[in-house]
Structures are given as C-alpha cells and as structure tokens.
Design a protein around this motif. Structure first.
Motif, short mmCIF file in Angstrom:
data_model
loop_
_atom_site.label_atom_id
_atom_site.label_comp_id
_atom_site.label_asym_id
_atom_site.label_seq_id
_atom_site.Cartn_x
_atom_site.Cartn_y
_atom_site.Cartn_z
N GLU A 34 1.71 -55.34 -15.65
CA GLU A 34 2.81 -55.57 -14.76
C GLU A 34 4.16 -55.58 -15.73
O GLU A 34 4.12 -56.31 -16.70
N SER A 43 6.77 -55.38 -2.88
CA SER A 43 5.90 -56.62 -2.34
C SER A 43 6.35 -58.03 -2.41
O SER A 43 5.85 -59.04 -1.32
N ASN A 46 9.93 -58.01 0.87
CA ASN A 46 9.80 -57.48 2.39
C ASN A 46 9.59 -58.70 3.13
O ASN A 46 8.99 -59.62 2.69
N VAL A 172 4.35 -49.87 -18.81
CA VAL A 172 3.72 -48.73 -19.36
C VAL A 172 4.78 -47.50 -19.41
O VAL A 172 5.46 -47.42 -18.44
N ASP A 205 7.68 -45.74 -10.01
CA ASP A 205 7.54 -45.39 -11.41
C ASP A 205 6.28 -44.55 -11.38
O ASP A 205 6.10 -43.90 -12.51
N HIS A 360 3.35 -46.54 -1.11
CA HIS A 360 3.04 -47.30 0.02
C HIS A 360 4.42 -47.43 0.72
O HIS A 360 5.31 -48.05 0.06
N GLY A 363 3.46 -50.87 3.04
CA GLY A 363 2.25 -51.63 2.09
C GLY A 363 1.53 -52.87 2.83
O GLY A 363 0.51 -53.39 2.53
C1 FAD Z 1 13.34 -55.18 2.32
C2 FAD Z 1 12.05 -54.65 2.81
C3 FAD Z 1 11.64 -54.39 3.82
C4 FAD Z 1 10.12 -53.90 4.13
N1 FAD Z 1 9.50 -53.98 5.20
C5 FAD Z 1 8.18 -53.62 5.63
C6 FAD Z 1 7.64 -54.07 6.76
O1 FAD Z 1 8.03 -54.23 7.68
N2 FAD Z 1 6.13 -53.65 6.70
C7 FAD Z 1 5.70 -53.02 5.69
O2 FAD Z 1 4.23 -52.46 5.84
N3 FAD Z 1 6.37 -52.86 4.61
C8 FAD Z 1 7.49 -53.00 4.57
N4 FAD Z 1 8.31 -52.91 3.01
C9 FAD Z 1 7.60 -51.89 2.04
C10 FAD Z 1 6.51 -52.78 1.27
O3 FAD Z 1 7.38 -53.85 0.88
C11 FAD Z 1 5.83 -51.88 0.31
O4 FAD Z 1 5.28 -50.75 1.20
C12 FAD Z 1 4.72 -52.23 -0.51
O5 FAD Z 1 5.39 -53.71 -1.18
C13 FAD Z 1 4.53 -51.45 -1.77
O6 FAD Z 1 3.67 -51.94 -2.55
P1 FAD Z 1 3.24 -51.52 -3.75
O7 FAD Z 1 2.22 -52.43 -4.45
O8 FAD Z 1 2.91 -50.16 -3.81
O9 FAD Z 1 4.65 -51.35 -4.83
P2 FAD Z 1 5.41 -52.74 -5.36
O10 FAD Z 1 5.36 -53.83 -4.65
O11 FAD Z 1 6.70 -52.19 -5.73
O12 FAD Z 1 4.57 -52.91 -6.79
C14 FAD Z 1 4.87 -51.98 -8.01
C15 FAD Z 1 4.96 -52.84 -9.11
O13 FAD Z 1 4.81 -52.13 -10.18
C16 FAD Z 1 5.25 -52.72 -11.15
N5 FAD Z 1 5.93 -51.44 -12.41
C17 FAD Z 1 6.80 -50.57 -12.02
N6 FAD Z 1 6.64 -49.52 -13.04
C18 FAD Z 1 5.79 -50.22 -13.76
C19 FAD Z 1 5.39 -49.76 -15.28
N7 FAD Z 1 5.95 -48.80 -15.83
N8 FAD Z 1 4.43 -50.38 -15.95
C20 FAD Z 1 3.94 -51.76 -15.27
N9 FAD Z 1 4.34 -51.88 -14.30
C21 FAD Z 1 5.28 -51.53 -13.58
C22 FAD Z 1 6.79 -53.05 -10.64
O14 FAD Z 1 7.34 -54.03 -11.45
C23 FAD Z 1 6.01 -53.70 -9.33
O15 FAD Z 1 5.70 -55.11 -9.42
C24 FAD Z 1 9.62 -53.38 2.99
C25 FAD Z 1 10.19 -53.49 1.65
C26 FAD Z 1 11.26 -53.90 1.69
C27 FAD Z 1 12.06 -53.93 0.15
#
Ligand code: FAD
Length: 396
Positions: A34, A43, A46, A172, A205, A360, A363
C-alpha cells in the motif's frame, strides 16, 4: 513470509484488503503493498452507504445484492465494522414529485426491492429530526450503512492473522513482465519484488500500471466531497437522501412524466461540471457525514469551497437540529469509474500472472465480495459471483 510470495496485492482499500484476506485464508502466501496506509483512498473517504435504490435490474442489481449479503455476514468472519441494515429515506421537497415516485416505487418492487412511497407525516414519524417542510419520501428497506474505514482495517488485520505480510508505505511504480508473464513489481524506491502473481487493487492507479502493457482500462477519475460534524444530540434511524439524489437515477428519469424541476433544489448552487448526491449518514457514535458533490475528470483528492457548499447549504435546513454542530472535517476522495459503473474483475486480462480488481465505483457494495471472487479464482475455490461479465475485454 517467504522471499517470493504466491501473490502480491497492490492497494489496501476495500478491494485489496479483502483480496489479501481471502487469499491468505485460502492458504496462499500474500504480500499486501500500500502506497500510504490502509483505507487511504476512496475506501477511507466515503460516508458508508450501501446504495441499492438506483441499481438497474439485471447484472448491476444482482451483483449489488450479492455483495450486500456477503458484507452483512462478514462481521462474523473479521469482526464488527458497523454494518447496520438501516434502510434509507430519500425525501423530496416538491409535492409534484410524489406521483412519479409512486410509479418508481412500484417499478422497483417489481424488480425485487422493498421500496414504498411515504407521505410527509409517515416520513416525519420515522425520522422526527427531519425538516417538517419536506413533501414525502421513498423508503428503501434494503439500504445499509457501514464504517468502510473500519472494515478495511479489519480485513487487513484478518489477512495478517491468516499469515499475509503487509508493507506500507510501499508504492508500486511498475509491473515486472517478461515473456508475457507478470512476475512481480518494482517499487518507487527501486526495490524489485518477485511473486507468483500480482493482483492490482489500486483503483485509478491500476490503469497507469496497465498502460505500458498495452492494456487500456477505461477508468475516469471522479472526485467526491464529503464532510463530518461532531456527534449530534439526536439519533437518525435510517440513511437519508435529499431531492438531488433523484437527479442521478436513470431508471427514474426514464419514467413518463419525469421532470427534473421537481428535484431541483433552490438552496443548491452548483459550480459548472458539478453534481450533488445529497446523502446524510449518522455513525453509531452520533457523528454525521454528509455530501457529496461530484466532478468527473478531477483526480486531485482536494476539498474545495465550491464542492463543500451544497452540503453546507442543505444540512442545517434538512436537519434543523444540526446547524450548531461543530464541523469537524471536510475532505475529497477520488473514485475510479468505468463507463458502466461496474468493477473490472479479471483473472486473465491477457498477461499471465496478472489479475485485475479495479474500477470500483460502488465499492461499499461489491468491494469486499470482489476479494472472495479473486481469491477463489487464484486458489481454486468457488466464487460467490461469476466474474466473467466484469472482464476488461467487455470494453474492446
Ligand atoms: C465521498 C465519497 C462518497 C462515496 N460514496 C459511496 C457510496 O455511497 N457507496 C459506494 O458503494 N461507494 C461510494 N464511494 C466509492 C467507494 O469509496 C469506492 O468505490 C471504493 O472505496 C473503492 O475501493 P478500492 O479498494 O477499489 O479503491 P481505494 O479505496 O481507492 O483503494 C486503493 C488503494 O490503493 C493504493 N494505491 C494506489 N496506487 C498505489 C500504488 N501504485 N502502489 C501501492 N498502493 C497504491 C491507494 O493508496 C489506496 O489505498 C464514495 C467515495 C467517496 C470518495
């Protein structure tokens, strides 16, 4: 942890943390990388809605219901993360909207969701803290709330308990590919790490890492903003949404007689290119999170005055008891959205040893189950949902 893990998982959001947890529980050697800290991305930013009301019948609704059911039982496996089957009251202020909402509720019931139209009085009986000037609401019983930040922490802890190693901060920089096979990653500090397979779960990313391989993930950055108050002296029993939510539901907009004017909120002034989802959630400790202004094409997780304005203009009016609450935080988060708002889950994207769990947009619903699906694919188990419709090639 052996020098060469079976699987490297990139990203500790809900998708990556769940993937690491389920892989480790399946007996594989896992290294979770991470760039910052668990739940640093969307994540951790939200307000925790598991939002079903707008999901179209078919794949989107089926996978969302499966994800919700998976998450409802996940607390037993990883520890409580505040999952509560609260339901949602989506209120309107304009009486002209009510006949259309009645038709929408009937359509959603036919699709299998428990949705009903409530009068103003019925709405206020359920949620006395709401502004008495509302016109009525839709009650959607299936919506739920969770603390997604806590869930990610629980999943990382469960992964480590099952034997996974976590390295953070570890960004990464690129994928290591030779002979058509991904065999590891190179970190931003130049460290080369080898593995049997690499799972990308790093949101937007992920598209950057895929591009040099000729794999194009059509993800758009969308910035969402939210804010949080101190604990309120009143209790909300359900999730709340305001009229602006109904400007985001294509299923509703397709109904005969749909008129945007019924859902346009005169209190809200939106900057060009901005929309507003009008969500309010109370956490078990009383704090209220609310938002969300959205801007497509914005990849900086920076809260702005214009992005916070719609939420600040509406919360004290919608919940008259909230106006004096201390505003404790405001923030922005960036979501990676595919054109169909569904994730990219792909065990064979065209490079052996590379697996995708990115894109996602919702998500909170599908993110945790996606980890089980990926782990089943890599470890040889049965996925809870068939990943075939979520492959990257659906866009080609
Ligand atoms: C304000 C807000 C409101 C939302 N409302 C909703 C809702 O009502 N319902 C719903 O279902 N979803 C909602 N979402 C969307 C939801 O938060 C996302 O769909 C979900 O969190 C995505 O999860 P993820 O694990 O794919 O990505 P992320 O949570 O973004 O995780 C990706 C991780 O990868 C890490 N990373 C990135 N690049 C690299 C790299 N090169 N090397 C190592 N690590 C890296 C980042 O630091 C991060 O921790 C909302 C989002 C926001 C911001």
């Amino acid at each position: 942890m052996p020098a060469r893990p079976d699987v490297i998982v990139v990203g500790a959001g809900i998708a990556g943390a769940s993937t690491a947890c389920h892989l480790a529980r399946a007996g594989l050697g896992v290294l979770l990388l991470e760039a910052e800290q668990p739940a640093y991305g969307a994540s951790g930013r939200n307000p925790g809605f598991l939002f079903l009301l707008g999901k179209a019948k078919g794949l989107a609704l089926e996978v969302s219901l499966a994800g919700r059911a998976f998450q409802q039982g996940l607390g037993d496996a990883v520890g409580d993360f505040g999952f509560r089957p609260t339901g949602m009251l989506a209120f309107v202020r304009d009486e002209r909207a009510l006949p259309l909402l009645a038709a929408f509720a009937a359509q959603r019931r036919a699709d299998g969701l428990a949705v009903e139209l409530l009068s103003r009085e019925e709405t206020l009986r359920r949620e006395p803290a709401l502004d008495p000037a509302i016109a009525g609401s839709l009650w959607s019983a299936g919506e739920a709330h969770q603390d997604t930040r806590l869930l990610v922490r629980r999943l990382v802890a469960a992964a480590e308990t099952a034997g996974a190693a976590a390295r953070m901060p570890a960004k990464v920089a690129s994928l290591r590919v030779a002979g058509g096979r991904c065999h590891g990653v190179t970190l931003a500090d130049g460290t080369a790490l080898e593995a049997g397979a690499v799972v990308l779960a790093n949101g937007l990313d992920g598209a950057r890492l895929l591009a040099p391989l000729g794999l194009i993930a059509p993800l758009t950055a969308t910035r969402y903003q939210a804010a949080e108050t101190a604990a309120a002296p009143f209790r909300l029993s359900a999730l709340l949404s305001g009229p602006s939510l109904f400007l985001h539901l294509p299923l509703l907009a397709a109904l005969p007689g749909y008129d945007r004017a019924c859902f346009t909120d005169p209190a809200i002034a939106l900057a060009p290119g901005m929309t507003y989802t009008h969500q309010i959630a109370q956490y078990p400790d009383g704090r209220i999170q609310f938002g969300c202004a959205c801007e497509s094409g914005r990849a900086e997780a920076v809260a702005t005055a214009a992005g916070q304005a719609p939420a600040l203009a509406t919360l004290p009016r919608d919940l008259p008891g909230s106006g004096a609450l201390a505003l404790e935080r405001s923030w922005a988060g960036v979501v990676a959205q595919a054109p169909d708002y569904l994730p990219i889950l792909d065990l064979k994207p065209g490079v052996a040893g590379l697996v995708l769990n990115i894109g996602h947009a919702f998500g909170n619903l599908i993110g945790a189950m996606s980890g089980q699906i990926v782990a089943a694919g890599l470890a040889g188990g049965a996925p809870l949902f068939d990943p075939a419709p979520f492959a990257l090639r659906r866009f080609s």
